[in-house]
Design an enzyme around this catalytic site. Structure first.
Site, mmCIF file in Angstrom:
data_model
loop_
_atom_site.group_PDB
_atom_site.id
_atom_site.type_symbol
_atom_site.label_atom_id
_atom_site.label_comp_id
_atom_site.label_asym_id
_atom_site.label_seq_id
_atom_site.Cartn_x
_atom_site.Cartn_y
_atom_site.Cartn_z
ATOM 1 N N ASP A 6 36.251 42.994 45.260
ATOM 2 C CA ASP A 6 36.848 44.199 45.837
ATOM 3 C C ASP A 6 36.345 45.440 45.098
ATOM 4 O O ASP A 6 37.117 46.295 44.660
ATOM 5 C CB ASP A 6 38.374 44.120 45.767
ATOM 6 C CG ASP A 6 39.052 45.078 46.747
ATOM 7 O OD1 ASP A 6 38.380 45.544 47.688
ATOM 8 O OD2 ASP A 6 40.245 45.361 46.568
ATOM 9 N N LYS A 51 51.660 48.206 36.920
ATOM 10 C CA LYS A 51 51.490 47.924 38.347
ATOM 11 C C LYS A 51 52.552 46.908 38.778
ATOM 12 O O LYS A 51 52.570 45.775 38.313
ATOM 13 C CB LYS A 51 50.087 47.387 38.645
ATOM 14 C CG LYS A 51 49.821 47.181 40.126
ATOM 15 C CD LYS A 51 48.324 47.102 40.434
ATOM 16 C CE LYS A 51 47.692 45.855 39.912
ATOM 17 N NZ LYS A 51 46.299 45.684 40.416
#
Length: 847
Positions: free
Chosen positions: A628, A532
């Site tokens: 989240d 990422k």
């Protein structure tokens, strides 16, 4: 300049493979042809043929226009039989198209105001798709040639099952259209990751997302050539009238041989495919004329095109190049300027293969000036072996932003009409109004917006970028903000990650999130990983980067995605995780071509995720709040084992002596705890609420926010609770699993959802209790599969009411079993404790 150089270097890595790729023919879009649908002859039931395409009568759509619409026909001479009829709208109405393939679509609207009783040239109207105005205060008259049709062309990314194009007459007027084209384009014709250029700031990464906007074609020039039409039926026109200094330019002789296109139609630039532009464009060019030594040395000779556009708006500028007269590449290089500011040096040597002539192109997002102009200049470089400058093609597309002023389309039968989430961005419009009404609190500007996963790429970094000791974490620490518990043993070199991901090539892209793009990679030891990478050179995401390293470096659990390492060199922020073969949970629920998951598999996935969250809350040192939780942050391995991911927003309990964490609102709309909005006090129960939304998402297989639905159905959490209280929950369950679910299992599952979605956090269960209930729901389902039972009678009352469930001797809540469940030491034995609990369940009618 540096960004574009890096962009070119990345693609040069693939050049050596070009010939091998050609022989492999493994390109699904190599044989791309324009699909037959939709080509509509508006105002007629008859079909006509134009440019080799059959435009069918509009009755084939089965659209009902109502009494406010009619048709008109022209019997006099027209440039094409396509313009002999028109559909007239005297009220808001339009065409609905079913969409069976997600992707970027080209939409063309044809207007030819022939003589008619309505006087089509007097029409004044707007045209919209959900969330966007395509045309405003439009007349449909071609001011440059009254005897030719005016064709408006748009590019939009569609991820829903239908598209509605609405024509909206202005006051005391009407709307009309003669023909419509709508078809899906091959991959990568329009990329969602491009460079932005500003005269003052130079080159940077465009902070927007072209897939979340609509593009309108303003110019498409065949520089140095004649008018032509390509395989996508796009019109290319000569460039001469847009030259500022015609004496400085001349047309190069057209090329008569074969252009060496990039193999396949799947290139993401700068190497061009035959879809990018036709040979008629790359085989013609304008070049500098009469280069004298003095003019060249002082940079006085350039070719400039000035194109009028709308004032102060973003536009996508695409420049096409193909040096078809030099025997080898790199002999000619020159300077590119936009709005009199230097952009970069154009040098084909780092872009194309040795199989010449090879075409390539560059994309830039530029803002027009206050006078409504975009100026493009090319100047020869005096140090080149052959000083020259040239251009083969030029395109300009206006970037249309979403608009809150687009009214929703009201359909008579909403259950059979689903307007598309065009470019994934309607949330910014309709949902904002919804949120203001519901919560009365303006917070959307703080939100992290989710984006659809597409094949895209940040601008690459040079292949020799590794080896720098420059560290973002070091910078922060040196300024008095030390980062405790950073595990330096997890640090990886940038060069290793470049090699693992083929220098972050677009072919390795597997996803995109708020932090950055995610690539598949293979490390030197052969391990497959997910890499990422944040947006290079940006300070955004630094706190999330630090948090993720600190959190994941100190925890390990079977149902939490493991951090393999991180990289912090040359202003890069890169996180490396274990690779999850099956992608995100959401990938398997809706808007997908993947096989539907069975109910038992979905239950087990929910249990896996609950185990991971329970460990975060109770098993990890001090307790961690995820912040989240959503279906895109639950990943699946090759066996559909679920793991919770993305801890960039997480907060650890010891960081705050209070029983909650007080912080700014962050998260993803649709999953956020409503109590969090009111108090901005974050607790573990905020994760429980978000997880409840995920459970409902799993049950119903639809987006948590869908603005195309009626108002009371937009928010899945509210709609699900309303249906449960009304006794109609069965009606919104995913049809693919409805017949698989045992009614007792459904009762327990829906009860768990309702408890998780309570407005008051104190009324919600702990994640341990949620885990217990989900395990129970799975046991009920397994029992139902073993022995057929009569379902209990349904009730229209709230699930929180007393339920008749099988007699169960309930053991202590799993929230008290953190030592038995999964710890850092026993991370891979998570099933043992829970399974031991349920081996003791006394379910009378399931034995």
């Amino acid at each position: 300049m540096e960004i574009l150089k890096r962009h070119r270097i990345q693609h040069s890595l693939c050049v050596a493979l070009a010939f091998l790729q050609f022989s492999s023919l493994q390109f699904p879009s190599l044989g791309y042809n324009v699909p037959d649908k939709y080509f509509i002859n508006c105002g007629s039931d008859n079909s006509v043929t134009e440019s080799g395409k059959v435009y069918v009568g509009e009755s084939s759509l089965g659209t009902s226009f109502g009494s406010s619409s009619n048709t008109e026909k022209n019997e006099s001479s027209v440039p094409s039989p396509l313009y002999q009829t028109a559909r007239i709208f005297r009220g808001d109405s339009g065409y609905k198209f079913n969409i069976d393939t997600n992707g970027t679509y080209l939409v063309r609207l044809h207007f030819f105001p022939f003589s008619s009783p309505s006087n089509l040239s007097s029409a004044r109207f707007n045209v919209s798709v959900p969330g966007f105005w395509l045309l405003q205060n439009f007349t449909g008259t071609n001011d440059t040639n009254n005897n030719s049709a005016l064709v408006k062309e748009f590019f939009m990314h569609i991820t829903s099952t239908s598209l509605k194009i609405t024509f909206r007459p202005l006051s005391s007027s009407f709307a009309f259209v003669n023909a419509i084209e709508l078809f899906v384009l091959p991959l990568h014709l329009i990329s969602d990751a491009v460079a932005r250029f500003t005269p003052i700031g130079g080159l940077s990464t465009y902070s927007g997302d072209l897939y979340s906007r609509v593009l309108e074609t303003k110019y498409r020039l065949n520089v140095g050539g004649q008018a032509t039409k390509d395989m996508l039926l796009r019109n290319w026109i000569p460039d001469d009238i847009y030259l500022s200094y015609p004496v400085n330019a001349k047309n190069h002789s057209p090329y008569q041989d074969q252009i060496r296109y990039h193999v396949g139609d799947d290139s993401n630039g700068p190497n061009a495919t035959r879809i990018t532009a036709p040979t008629e464009v790359y085989g013609t060019a304008k070049e500098t004329n009469n280069i004298s030594d003095s003019a060249r040395d002082f940079g006085l000779l350039n070719i400039t095109w000035a194109l009028p556009v709308e004032n102060n708006l973003d536009h996508l500028l695409r420049l096409h190049f193909c040096d078809y007269w030099n025997s080898i590449s790199g002999l000619t290089y020159f300077e590119l300027s936009i709005s009199n500011a230097h952009v970069m040096q154009i040098n084909s040597d780092v872009n194309v293969s040795n199989l010449l002539p090879a075409p390539y192109y560059y994309d830039f997002v530029v803002k027009s000036d206050g006078f409504g102009n975009i100026r493009v200049s090319l100047t020869p470089n005096g140090t080149a072996e052959i000083p020259n400058a040239f251009l083969n093609g030029l395109e300009i597309m206006k970037v249309i932003e979403q608009s809150n002023s687009v009214p929703p389309d009201l359909e008579s039968d909403s259950s059979h009409n689903s307007l598309p989430v065009v470019l994934g961005s309607v949330l910014g419009g309709l949902v904002l109004v919804f949120v203001m009404t519901l919560l009365g609190f303006l917070w959307c500007f703080k939100m992290r917006k989710e984006k659809p996963v597409e094949n895209s790429d940040w601008l690459p970094i040079p292949v020799n970028a590794g080896g720098s000791s420059h560290s973002r974490l070091t910078d922060i620490t040196s300024h008095g903000s030390p980062l405790p518990n950073i595990n330096l043993g997890l640090k990886l070199s940038l060069i290793d990650l470049q090699l693992a991901t083929k220098n972050f090539h677009a072919s390795q892209l597997i996803g995109k999130g708020g932090f950055g793009n995610v690539y598949k990679g293979v490390l030197r030891n052969g391990n497959i990983v997910a890499v990422k990478r944040s947006q290079p050179g940006s300070g955004q995401g630094l706190p999330e980067f630090q948090t993720e390293i600190m959190v994941l470096s100190k925890i390990r659990h079977k149902h939490l995605v493991s951090l393999i390492g991180y990289c912090d060199e040359k202003l890069e922020m890169i996180l490396v995780y274990e690779y999850m073969e099956k992608g995100t949970l959401r990938d398997h629920l809706y808007n997908t071509n993947l096989p539907s998951l069975s109910w038992k598999v979905r239950l087990q996935i929910c249990i896996d995720a609950a185990r991971g969250l329970h460990y975060l809350h109770k098993g990890a040192a001090g307790g961690i709040i995820h912040r989240d939780v959503k279906s895109t942050n639950i990943l699946l391995d090759e066996n559909h084992v679920a793991k919770v991911a993305d801890f960039g927003l997480s907060r650890s309990g010891p960081l705050d002596p209070q029983p909650y964490v007080s912080t700014g609102v962050k998260g993803t709309f649709g999953y956020l705890d409503p109590e969090y909005f009111r108090s901005q006090q974050l607790t573990e129960k905020s994760d429980v609420y978000s997880f409840g939304v995920v459970l409902l998402e799993v049950l119903c297989a639809r987006a948590v926010i869908d603005p195309s639905l009626p108002r009371d159905q937009i928010n899945l959490a509210e709609w699900g609770l309303l249906c449960k209280n009304k006794g109609t929950l069965q009606e919104i369950i995913d049809p693919s699993i409805k017949d698989q679910i045992d009614q007792n299992s459904l009762r327990k599952f829906s009860e768990t959802i309702e408890k998780c979605l309570q407005d008051d956090g104190s009324d919600r269960p702990t994640m341990g209790d949620v885990l217990w209930d989900l395990e129970y729901a799975l046991q009920l389902q397994r029992g139902a599969n073993a022995i057929q039972r009569e379902p209990y009678e349904d009730s229209s009352s709230s699930v929180s009411a007393s339920l008749q469930l099988p007699n169960v001797r309930r053991l202590p809540s799993l929230s008290t079993l953190s030592e038995m469940d999964d710890t850092i030491v026993r991370g891979d034995d998570s099933h043992s404790a829970v399974d031991s609990v349920f081996s003791q369940l006394e379910i009378d009618d399931a034995r």
